[in-house]
Design a protein around this motif. Structure first.
Motif, PDB file in Angstrom:
ATOM      1  N   MET A 124       0.333   8.446   9.871  1.00  0.00           N
ATOM      2  CA  MET A 124       0.209   6.993  10.035  1.00  0.00           C
ATOM      3  C   MET A 124       1.456   6.398  10.676  1.00  0.00           C
ATOM      4  N   ASP A 125       1.271   5.372  11.516  1.00  0.00           N
ATOM      5  CA  ASP A 125       2.435   4.735  12.147  1.00  0.00           C
ATOM      6  C   ASP A 125       2.984   3.638  11.229  1.00  0.00           C
ATOM      7  N   SER A 126       3.996   2.923  11.753  1.00  0.00           N
ATOM      8  CA  SER A 126       4.727   2.008  10.872  1.00  0.00           C
ATOM      9  C   SER A 126       3.939   0.735  10.544  1.00  0.00           C
ATOM     10  N   ASN A 127       2.751   0.578  11.126  1.00  0.00           N
ATOM     11  CA  ASN A 127       1.919  -0.544  10.696  1.00  0.00           C
ATOM     12  C   ASN A 127       1.457  -0.378   9.244  1.00  0.00           C
ATOM     13  N   TRP A 128       1.501   0.872   8.766  1.00  0.00           N
ATOM     14  CA  TRP A 128       0.884   1.193   7.477  1.00  0.00           C
ATOM     15  C   TRP A 128       1.896   1.382   6.363  1.00  0.00           C
ATOM     16  N   THR A 129       1.546   0.884   5.190  1.00  0.00           N
ATOM     17  CA  THR A 129       2.332   1.150   3.980  1.00  0.00           C
ATOM     18  C   THR A 129       1.570   2.193   3.167  1.00  0.00           C
ATOM     19  N   LEU A 130       2.278   3.256   2.792  1.00  0.00           N
ATOM     20  CA  LEU A 130       1.637   4.308   1.994  1.00  0.00           C
ATOM     21  C   LEU A 130       1.744   3.954   0.510  1.00  0.00           C
ATOM     22  N   MET A 131       0.626   3.892  -0.169  1.00  0.00           N
ATOM     23  CA  MET A 131       0.589   3.590  -1.601  1.00  0.00           C
ATOM     24  C   MET A 131       0.336   4.894  -2.348  1.00  0.00           C
ATOM     25  N   LYS A 132       1.401   5.386  -2.989  1.00  0.00           N
ATOM     26  CA  LYS A 132       1.321   6.708  -3.612  1.00  0.00           C
ATOM     27  C   LYS A 132       0.676   6.607  -4.984  1.00  0.00           C
ATOM     28  N   MET A 133      -0.609   6.948  -5.041  1.00  0.00           N
ATOM     29  CA  MET A 133      -1.333   6.862  -6.306  1.00  0.00           C
ATOM     30  C   MET A 133      -0.765   7.864  -7.311  1.00  0.00           C
ATOM     31  N   GLY A 134      -0.752   7.453  -8.553  1.00  0.00           N
ATOM     32  CA  GLY A 134      -0.256   8.338  -9.604  1.00  0.00           C
ATOM     33  C   GLY A 134       1.218   8.092  -9.901  1.00  0.00           C
ATOM     34  N   LEU A 135       1.928   7.429  -8.998  1.00  0.00           N
ATOM     35  CA  LEU A 135       3.326   7.087  -9.313  1.00  0.00           C
ATOM     36  C   LEU A 135       3.336   5.761 -10.074  1.00  0.00           C
ATOM     37  N   LYS A 136       4.297   5.643 -10.961  1.00  0.00           N
ATOM     38  CA  LYS A 136       4.313   4.537 -11.928  1.00  0.00           C
ATOM     39  C   LYS A 136       4.353   3.166 -11.245  1.00  0.00           C
ATOM     40  N   ASP A 137       5.124   3.063 -10.174  1.00  0.00           N
ATOM     41  CA  ASP A 137       5.348   1.744  -9.584  1.00  0.00           C
ATOM     42  C   ASP A 137       4.335   1.372  -8.509  1.00  0.00           C
ATOM     43  N   THR A 138       3.375   2.253  -8.247  1.00  0.00           N
ATOM     44  CA  THR A 138       2.385   1.958  -7.216  1.00  0.00           C
ATOM     45  C   THR A 138       1.343   0.981  -7.754  1.00  0.00           C
ATOM     46  N   PRO A 139       1.146  -0.148  -7.081  1.00  0.00           N
ATOM     47  CA  PRO A 139       0.145  -1.092  -7.580  1.00  0.00           C
ATOM     48  C   PRO A 139      -1.265  -0.569  -7.337  1.00  0.00           C
ATOM     49  N   THR A 140      -2.205  -0.995  -8.169  1.00  0.00           N
ATOM     50  CA  THR A 140      -3.604  -0.695  -7.874  1.00  0.00           C
ATOM     51  C   THR A 140      -4.020  -1.543  -6.672  1.00  0.00           C
ATOM     52  N   GLN A 141      -5.148  -1.167  -6.077  1.00  0.00           N
ATOM     53  CA  GLN A 141      -5.637  -1.944  -4.931  1.00  0.00           C
ATOM     54  C   GLN A 141      -5.846  -3.407  -5.333  1.00  0.00           C
ATOM     55  N   GLU A 142      -6.411  -3.602  -6.505  1.00  0.00           N
ATOM     56  CA  GLU A 142      -6.683  -4.962  -6.966  1.00  0.00           C
ATOM     57  C   GLU A 142      -5.383  -5.740  -7.136  1.00  0.00           C
ATOM     58  N   ASP A 143      -4.413  -5.138  -7.837  1.00  0.00           N
ATOM     59  CA  ASP A 143      -3.143  -5.837  -8.091  1.00  0.00           C
ATOM     60  C   ASP A 143      -2.433  -6.151  -6.781  1.00  0.00           C
ATOM     61  N   TRP A 144      -2.471  -5.189  -5.856  1.00  0.00           N
ATOM     62  CA  TRP A 144      -1.804  -5.408  -4.579  1.00  0.00           C
ATOM     63  C   TRP A 144      -2.464  -6.559  -3.830  1.00  0.00           C
ATOM     64  N   LEU A 145      -3.786  -6.553  -3.780  1.00  0.00           N
ATOM     65  CA  LEU A 145      -4.515  -7.625  -3.089  1.00  0.00           C
ATOM     66  C   LEU A 145      -4.136  -8.977  -3.684  1.00  0.00           C
ATOM     67  N   VAL A 146      -4.123  -9.041  -5.017  1.00  0.00           N
ATOM     68  CA  VAL A 146      -3.805 -10.315  -5.677  1.00  0.00           C
ATOM     69  C   VAL A 146      -2.386 -10.757  -5.304  1.00  0.00           C
ATOM     70  N   SER A 147      -1.479  -9.773  -5.139  1.00  0.00           N
ATOM     71  CA  SER A 147      -0.078 -10.141  -4.849  1.00  0.00           C
ATOM     72  C   SER A 147       0.122 -10.593  -3.403  1.00  0.00           C
ATOM     73  N   VAL A 148      -0.725 -10.153  -2.469  1.00  0.00           N
ATOM     74  CA  VAL A 148      -0.470 -10.493  -1.058  1.00  0.00           C
ATOM     75  C   VAL A 148      -1.417 -11.568  -0.501  1.00  0.00           C
ATOM     76  N   LEU A 149      -2.536 -11.804  -1.159  1.00  0.00           N
ATOM     77  CA  LEU A 149      -3.526 -12.710  -0.561  1.00  0.00           C
ATOM     78  C   LEU A 149      -3.209 -14.179  -0.832  1.00  0.00           C
ATOM     79  N   PRO A 150      -3.498 -15.056   0.145  1.00  0.00           N
ATOM     80  CA  PRO A 150      -3.413 -16.489  -0.147  1.00  0.00           C
ATOM     81  C   PRO A 150      -4.521 -16.886  -1.122  1.00  0.00           C
TER      82      PRO A 150
END
Lengths: 623, 623
Positions: A86-112
C-alpha cells in the motif's frame, strides 16, 4: 514489491461517494470488505475489490475510505505484506494490537457529525451489518446500503465474472441424486416449519444439485443462488451453461417432472427481486430459512418476523456427513494423491542434493505428479512449499522474491492438495533430506505425538471437535511449546478444502458435533520464527469405534486416516514415543505399504514403490 | 414425601394477579423463577418463593401460573422429586426432552391474545428478560414488571430476610485492604472509561469490603448492594449490623477519611431509587458498569446508552486470583480439613462393619470432626454422603427416606467441604470398606487417571479451563465410558464454594483464562445408575510450571493440589496406571504424609495418623 499508487483511484472513489447517480445522499465513508456476495473464503478476480482499491491482496482485510482518510484493517499474518503493497495514502490498522481502534471506533473518531457510511449490501453479512450499524447509530451516524458497488463504478478494467462450463456428477460420485437431496432438505424445512430455504453459499448450491464448476480457483464451484420452496425449485445462474445438453439432462430441465421437482432457471442477478417477491407474499407463520452469514441485502429482502436464521444450514450439515459413495471416492482420491507424493518425495530425495530444486520447482513438480492421476481437476489450494525459515510462516506461498532452494541442511514443509473428480485432498509432510538435528527431531516427535493423540482418540458420539484440540497440544505443552493455529478443518468431497460445520480448534466457534462420515484434517505443528516449520497433516474420516463398554448406549467414534503418505521416520526420536504411539506409526505405515504400494505397483511406478517400502520400515522402540 | 396441596394458594395468586393494588393491569400469567435479587446459587428461605407456591424445592426450576394452568420447568436431576412434591394442579415440564415446550412457546400456546405476563423485575436477570420479552412481543403479548412480588403478598408466614451479624476479616486473611480493593476497582473503571460500578452479587460485595456474613446457608455472605463511583462509595445494607463497633472500625465509618473512601451506608431497599438518581444525573459518555446477569430492575435504572455490561465484573476476576495471604489461608484450611477426614475415614473403617453407620450418621460425623478444627464456621455445601446406588445420583443429599446404611459390600462416595475463616474446602473421596470388585477398581482407576491428567497438565498462560476438560475424560472415553457433569469449578476463599469466572467443563461457557493464583476443583467421576458412583475431587491451585522450552515467552501453568486427603489405594488397579501416573500418586501421598501427618501429630490424633500412614504406602507397579 512496490506499492500500488492509489492517489487517482481514491480521488475517483471520493467523487462517486458524492455522485447522486450512485448514492441517494453523499456518503462520508465507504467500506470495502474482502468477501464476495456468497461469503466465500476464496474469491474470483472480479471480486477482489479491496485489492484493487488499495493494492493489498492478502486473503483478509477491510478497507474504509473517508473524504480525508483511507485505512486498512488486517491481521498479524499480513502486517508486512500490507505495508509493502500500500502507498502512503493508506493507514495500516494492525488488528489484534491493543491500541488499534475497531472500524466502528475509528469511523466515529474521524467522521463529521451525522455522517453516512456506505457499504455494498450484497458483500456485507447480515450479522456484521447489524453490529456496525448499531455502533454507528449510537454515535449519531448511519450505515447505508449503496446498491451499486462504488468500486465497480471506477474499476474500468474489472475482469468479468467467471462463467465457466459446469461438471455434472452422477450417482457413482455423489451417492444421492439431487432430487433426493431436495426431498431431504424439504423434510428438514418441514421439521422447522419453514416454507422457503435460500441457498447462498456456493459450495451448498454445487452440492445440492450435484454440479461442479470452476468459477473460483481451487474451489470447484460456480456463481449461483437457489431458492427452494416446498413445491418449487429456483436456480439463479447466468450464461449459456444451462444450454449444455449434459447439464439439461442432469437437471432434467426438458423432462416432464412432478411440478415440485421442476427447476426454474433464472438470471443470477434476479435473486434479490425474486426474494423480495417471496418476502412480500408470505402469510403469517410462513418462515424463510437463511444462513445468518447471508448478505444483508438478501436477509433484508425477508421481513424480520419471517426470517429463520441459523449459523449452519441443513445443507451445510448434510454435506459434511459423507455417504458411502463419497467416502469411497475420498479414499480413491487419497490413494492417487499418495502415489503422486511418493513420486515427488522420491524425486526430491535425488534432486535436492544437487541444489537445483527451489520451493517453486518442488511445488510445480508436486502438481505435475498429481496431474498424472486419473480424474485430476486442479489443486485444492495454493501449495505451501517452504524450506528453512520460510516453513515458520504458516500461510506461506512461494513467490519469486522469497523462493528458497531446498537443501540437505534445512527442514522442508509441503502442505498441498488437489481436487479429483472423486475427492479433495490436503496433506502436509515435513521432510529432511540430510541429517536432522536432535532438536528438530524432538520438536517433530512432539508434533507427531499430538497428531497421533487426535487420530487415535476415542470419544463419545455427540462430541464437538473443539474438545479434541488439546489432545494435539499436550505433548508440546509439556515442554513449553505450542502452535498458533487450529488443529483441523472440515474437508469437502470434490468441494472446498475448508468447510463447516465441524473442525478441531481451541477457538470455540459454534462447531457441530462430530458424526461418523464427517471428514476433517488433523494437522498440529510447531514453528520457530526464522528457523523452521513442522506440520504433520492427514485428512481423517470419523468412524464408529469399538469400545469395551458403552455408557448410556451412546456409542463411540474415532478417526481413520484417509491420507496414506509415509511420515518421515528419520525425523522421529523413537525414545520419546510410547509403545502405543510407536505401534500407531508402524500400523499406519503398514497400511501405506499395502494400499498405496498396490496402486504404485498397478501404475508401474517401481522406483516410487521402492521409496515407499524403504520409508515405511517399522520403527524399533527400545523398551 | 407427600405433595404440597396448592389449590388454595393458586386461587389466591390468581386473585392478586388481577388485583389493582398490586398490578396496574391484570396479568394473565405470572412467572416465579428460582433465584433471588442477586442471582445467587444458594438462596435464603425468604427467597424460596417457587418452592412455596409449588411444593417443589429442588435447586433449579421455574414456575409459571396462568388463569387456567400451573406449570413447572426443571431439569433431569429433579423430574422424580418434582413429580413427588407437586400436586395435580401442576404440570411438570421436563427440560431437555424433545417434546417439552420452552416457557415462551408454552405461554404463547396457552395465553389469550394480547396477554400480559408478569414477573418480579428484581428476580429476573436482564438477559433472560430480554429473551422472553422479545419472544412474547413477537406473539402479541407483553412481559411486564410487577414491582411488588405477588408470592410475597400471599405468603403470610414468609420468613424474614436474614440479617445476621457480620464478620470482619483483617489483612492476615485477605492480603489486601478494602481501600486498596476500591483503588484497584477504580483503576479498572478508569481503563474502561466508566464512572460507576454497581456490585450486585453477594460474594462480590463481601469480598470487596473484606466482610463476611451468614444470611445464606453455606455461603458466608450478607444481603447488600454497593455502588462505587470514582469519588463515592455507597453500601446498601439493612439492620443494626452497622452499629457493631468492630464493623464500624473495619469500615472506618467514624474516622476522618478522604472523601473518596468515605462509605455512605444506605438502606438495602433504596438501591433502585439511588441507582435511578445516578442514571438521571449522567452526562454524555458517562457509563455505568453492571454484570449482564444483574436484575432487570437495576439494569433498567440506567438508560440503555449509559450501560456497560460484561459477563464477568472486574471484582469477579480479581476475586478469582488469590493473593499470598488467601493462598496460605486456603492451604491451612485444607490441612485442617484433611485432619478431619483422616479422623472420619479411620472411624468409618472401624464402624462400618458393625452395620450402624448410615449416610446421615457419616455426614454428621464428618461435620463433627470438621467443627473441631480452628476457625471452622460452617459447611460449604450440603454433604453428599452416598453409598451403593445412591452414589450414582450426582446431586444426592441423604434424607431419612433415602438414608442407606454403609456396608463392606458397597462403594461409599463422600463429597463434602467446609468454610473456615481462612478458606473454603470441597473434597470428594470414594472408598470401599470391604473388597472392591475388579470392575469397580477398573472404573475407579480410569477416573483417577483423568484426575491426574488434569492435575498434572502443563499448559500455556492464557489457556481457558474448558480446554483441559477432555484430559479428564480421555481414559474413560477409551473404554466407552464418560460422566455427565463438568470437571471443575472455581472455589472462593472463605466465600462461595462455586465461583466464576473460571472452570473446567465441556460446556463452552465464556470462561476467563486460568491464571496463577486461581483455585478450581478437579473432579472427574463415573456413575452407574442403580449400582455405584465414583468421584475423585481435589481443590487445586494454579501455579507457574517449569518447562524445558518457553514458546513466545508465554510461560506455562500447572496445578498444585491443596486438598491433601489419601486416595484409597485399595481401589486402584495399579496395572492400568502408567509409570508417570503411579509416581504422581506416590508423590501425592508422600505430601499428605508430610503435611497432614505433621498436623495430626501436632493435634495429638495418633490413631488417625496411623491410618494416614497406612493409607499412603507407596504403590508398587510391576514393570
Amino acid at each position: 514489491m512496490s506499492p500500488k499508487i492509489t492517489t487517482e483511484l481514491l480521488k475517483q472513489l471520493r467523487q462517486v461517494m458524492k455522485n447522486s447517480r450512485y448514492v441517494q445522499e453523499p456518503v462520508q465513508a465507504y467500506i470495502v470488505p474482502s468477501g464476495d456476495a456468497h461469503q466465500s473464503e476464496y474469491i474470483a478476480p472480479c471480486d477482489c475489490r479491496r485489492a484493487f482499491i488499495s493494492g493489498f491482496d492478502g486473503s483478509a482485510g477491510t478497507a474504509i475510505v473517508t473524504e480525508q482518510h483511507a485505512a486498512m484493517w488486517t491481521d498479524g499474518r499480513y502486517f508486512l505484506q500490507a505495508a509493502h503493497q500500500m502507498d502512503s495514502n493508506w493507514t495500516l490498522m494492525k488488528m489484534g494490537l491493543k491500541d488499534t481502534p475497531t472500524q466502528e471506533d475509528w469511523l466515529v473518531s474521524v467522521l463529521p457529525e451525522g455522517s453516512k457510511v456506505g457499504v455494498d449490501p450484497f458483500i456485507i453479512p447480515a450479522d456484521q451489518w447489524k453490529r456496525m450499524s448499531k455502533a454507528l447509530r449510537s454515535a449519531g451516524h448511519d450505515l447505508v446500503p449503496v446498491k451499486e458497488n462504488l468500486i465497480d463504478t471506477i474499476w474500468t478494467d474489472c475482469p468479468q465474472r467467471p462463467c465457466k462450463p459446469l461438471i455434472t456428477l452422477d450417482l457413482s460420485y455423489t451417492g444421492v441424486s439431487w432430487r433426493d437431496k431436495i426431498v431431504a432438505l424439504r423434510s428438514k424445512m418441514a421439521e422447522r416449519k419453514v416454507m422457503w430455504f435460500v441457498v447462498t453459499a456456493l459450495d451448498e448450491v454445487a452440492w445440492l444439485f450435484n454440479l461442479r464448476g470452476s468459477d473460483v480457483e481451487y474451489n470447484p464451484v460456480f456463481f449461483a443462488y437457489a431458492v427452494i420452496g416446498m413445491n418449487t425449485i429456483r436456480l439463479f445462474i447466468d450464461g449459456d451453461r444451462m444450454m449444455d445438453p449434459a447439464v439439461r439432462e442432469h437437471l432434467q430441465l426438458d423432462s416432464t417432472l412432478e411440478p415440485e421437482f421442476k427447476i426454474q432457471v433464472m438470471p443470477y442477478g434476479s435473486i434479490l427481486s425474486e426474494l423480495q417477491a417471496v418476502g412480500a407474499g408470505l402469510s403469517p407463520k410462513e418462515k424463510v430459512w437463511l444462513s445468518d452469514k447471508a448478505s444483508y441485502a438478501l436477509t433484508e429482502a425477508i421481513p424480520k418476523a419471517y426470517r429463520y436464521l441459523t449459523p449452519y444450514t441443513p445443507i451445510c450439515i448434510a454435506k459434511a456427513v459423507k455417504n458411502a459413495a463419497e467416502t469411497e471416492g475420498m479414499r480413491r482420491a487419497h490413494i492417487k494423491d499418495a502415489v503422486a507424493l511418493c513420486e515427488l518425495f522420491n524425486w526430491l530425495e535425488k534432486e535436492v542434493p544437487k541444489g537445483t530444486v527451489t520451493e517453486i520447482v518442488a511445488a510445480d513438480k508436486a502438481e505435475e505428479f498429481r496431474s498424472q492421476q486419473k480424474d485430476f481437476v486442479e489443486l485444492s489450494f495454493a501449495t505451501i512449499s517452504s524450506t528453512g525459515p520460510n516453513g515458520a510462516i504458516i500461510h506461506y506461498k512461494p513467490v519469486p522474491e522469497t523462493n528458497r532452494t531446498l537443501s540437505v541442511n534445512e527442514i522442508y514443509l509441503l502442505d498441498s492438495g488437489a481436487q479429483y473428480k472423486d475427492g479433495t485432498t490436503d496433506v502436509t509432510r515435513t521432510m529432511h533430506f540430510g541429517t536432522p538435528s536432535a532438536y528438530e527431531k524432538e520438536c517433530f516427535t512432539y508434533v507427531l505425538k499430538g497428531h497421533i493423540a487426535v487420530s487415535a482418540a476415542i470419544f463419545p458420539n455427540g462430541t464437538k471437535g473443539h474438545l479434541l484440540d488439546s489432545f494435539a497440544r499436550s505433548a508440546l505443552w509439556d515442554c513449553g511449546l505450542d502452535y498458533l493455529h487450529g488443529t483441523g478443518h472440515g474437508v469437502g468431497s470434490f468441494l472446498n478444502v475448508h468447510e463447516g460445520p465441524c473442525g478441531i480448534s481451541y477457538k470455540t466457534f459454534a462447531d457441530e458435533p462430530l458424526e461418523a462420515g464427517m471428514i476433517v484434517s488433523d494437522e498440529p505443528g510447531y514453528y520457530e520464527d526464522g528457523s523452521f516449520g513442522i506440520r504433520i497433516e492427514n485428512v481423517v474420516l470419523v468412524i464408529p469405534a469399538e469400545t469395551k463398554y458403552n455408557f448410556k448406549n451412546r456409542g463411540s467414534l474415532t478417526f481413520e486416516p484417509l491420507t496414506l503418505v509415509p511420515i518421515q521416520t528419520k525425523m522421529i526420536d523413537v525414545d520419546l514415543l510410547t509403545e502405543k504411539e510407536c505401534n500407531w506409526v508402524n500400523e499406519y505405515h503398514q497400511k501405506c505399504r499395502e494400499v498405496v504400494g498396490a496402486e504404485l505397483e498397478r501404475q508401474g511406478r517401481h522406483e516410487a514403490l521402492r521409496w515407499l517400502l524403504r520409508e515405511t520400515e517399522p520403527l524399533a522402540r527400545v523398551q
